[in-house]
Write an enzyme that holds these catalytic residues in place. Structure first.
Site, mmCIF file in Angstrom:
data_model
loop_
_atom_site.group_PDB
_atom_site.id
_atom_site.type_symbol
_atom_site.label_atom_id
_atom_site.label_comp_id
_atom_site.label_asym_id
_atom_site.label_seq_id
_atom_site.Cartn_x
_atom_site.Cartn_y
_atom_site.Cartn_z
ATOM 1 N N LEU A 105 10.356 -3.879 -10.453
ATOM 2 C CA LEU A 105 9.049 -4.385 -10.877
ATOM 3 C C LEU A 105 8.779 -5.798 -10.391
ATOM 4 O O LEU A 105 7.667 -6.300 -10.533
ATOM 5 C CB LEU A 105 8.968 -4.373 -12.415
ATOM 6 C CG LEU A 105 9.341 -3.052 -13.101
ATOM 7 C CD1 LEU A 105 9.282 -3.210 -14.618
ATOM 8 C CD2 LEU A 105 8.422 -1.924 -12.653
ATOM 9 N N TYR A 154 -1.561 -10.154 0.349
ATOM 10 C CA TYR A 154 -0.914 -9.496 -0.779
ATOM 11 C C TYR A 154 -0.737 -8.006 -0.500
ATOM 12 O O TYR A 154 0.361 -7.450 -0.651
ATOM 13 C CB TYR A 154 -1.740 -9.696 -2.048
ATOM 14 C CG TYR A 154 -1.194 -8.956 -3.258
ATOM 15 C CD1 TYR A 154 0.036 -9.293 -3.805
ATOM 16 C CD2 TYR A 154 -1.926 -7.925 -3.858
ATOM 17 C CE1 TYR A 154 0.534 -8.631 -4.915
ATOM 18 C CE2 TYR A 154 -1.433 -7.258 -4.968
ATOM 19 C CZ TYR A 154 -0.208 -7.622 -5.492
ATOM 20 O OH TYR A 154 0.291 -6.950 -6.587
#
Length: 369
Positions: A53, A103
């Site tokens: 994560l 990103y």
């Protein structure tokens, strides 16, 4: 099961880990940016499942995107290979992996690294492209617009919305955790090669702002959100998690006289109204009836009697009530009724009525029992 969770202190990581702990059947290896790096090798040797994560959302420099989202993913996978550990790996990616921005490109690079790892090792891998996650423990000005709106509205800070009609898809953190647990159990939701969360809600930015603003205003209006609407229920829970710690409570308007007090507690658009009635010893309140309005009385402290009389008869019916034995008394329409405190201390009654009071349509007619 031995489970490695990277990004353990992040929004998704915190929520996932507490739920894994609730199951009380896993050994959890929590890894975050401040965890000693040498522990990662040990965790990669022992892990039977990896929730990857960790990632970078809003760095000071765009070059940090690739280092955090691709570079660390590659490092993690290399450590698993060195340990000859082919346990399943779940990767937290983003819908922006489809976009040509720093990103999105870094997230897509991380996905490609994981796919190459699967081909090389045969390990099971799961790539989830999340969108606009929200819920408790998210960070304002970092995770999602929901966190930012909740934080600022709770503190009376200005909200700037450039395009109120812009639509966004929101995904609640509890639904994300539920899906990740399904993945852990070998039952992920997969579509076109990517893991997904079934529960997605679409809303405009303007509606989102107004809805969260209404939660703040509800302390004055005493109205509850529409809790049978999933997005509204989840957003309300999220908003409450952003309240300043010195503002968890709020006062109610007490209508006080020599008989005691009457205080409205909650209002709803379709489930009525709840109030708290306090009667002094020897005091009788009520002596009225309704056509359609109906109520429920619950004495929670003290002792008393509730009396009824059908308006076209002389017979009086009595129900003796006490906080020592909780018992709900329905107040039917067409019966004038009152409640008398028979004890030596204040009698406290929780009163529910099926509709919120409307002074233009009170449906209340005063007649002695």
């Amino acid at each position: 099961m031995r489970i490695l969770v990277t990004g353990a202190n992040g929004f998704v990581g915190q929520n996932l880990i507490v739920e894994l702990k609730n199951q009380n059947e896993h050994e959890i290896y929590a890894f975050d940016i401040d965890t000693p790096k040498e522990l990662l090798s040990e965790y990669c040797r022992k892990a039977e499942f990896v929730f990857h994560l960790a990632g970078v959302n809003r760095p000071k420099n765009n070059t940090e995107f690739m280092a955090g989202n691709y570079g660390f993913t590659s490092e993690l996978l290399n450590l698993l290979k060195q340990a000859n550990n082919t346990c399943p790996v779940m990767l937290s990616s983003s819908i922006q992996a489809e976009l040509a921005n720093p990103y999105g490109e870094s997230k897509r690079a991380g996905e490609e690294a994981l796919s190459a790892y699967q081909k090389e090792t045969g390990a099971e891998v799961y790539i989830y492209r999340f969108s606009n996650l929200y819920g408790k423990w998210s960070r304002p000005n970092y995770n999602t617009v929901v966190a930012t709106f909740c934080y600022k509205i709770a503190r009376n800070e200005e909200i700037i919305v450039n395009d109120p009609s812009s639509m966004i898809d929101l995904c609640y953190i509890d639904d994300v955790v539920k899906e990740l647990l399904n993945c852990l159990q070998g039952n992920p939701s997969i579509k076109e090669g990517y893991g997904f969360v079934n529960e997605i809600d679409r809303i405009s930015v303007g509606e989102l702002r107004d809805l969260i603003s209404s939660f703040k205003q509800s302390r004055q209006s005493l109205t509850l959100p529409q809790l049978d609407r999933r997005i509204e229920k989840n957003l309300y829970s999220t908003y409450l998690s952003f309240l300043p710690e010195d503002q968890f409570s709020y006062p109610l308007k007490m209508n006080v006289d020599q008989r005691g007090s009457f205080t409205e507690f909650l209002r709803t658009s379709d489930r009525g109204q709840v109030s708290i009635n306090i009667s002094k010893p020897g005091i009788t309140k009520g002596n009225h009836w309704h056509h359609t309005k109906n109520e429920k009385f619950l004495v929670v402290n003290g002792t008393g009697v509730i009396r009824f009389r059908k308006i076209d008869t002389d017979e009086v019916i009595e129900y003796f009530v006490s906080g020592d034995k909780l018992e709900v008394v329905d107040i039917p329409v067409g019966y004038t009724h009152n409640i008398e405190n028979l004890g030596n201390s204040d009698m406290v009654t929780v009163m529910w009525v099926n509709e919120s009071f409307d002074p233009k349509r009170p449906d209340t007619y005063y007649v002695e029992v």
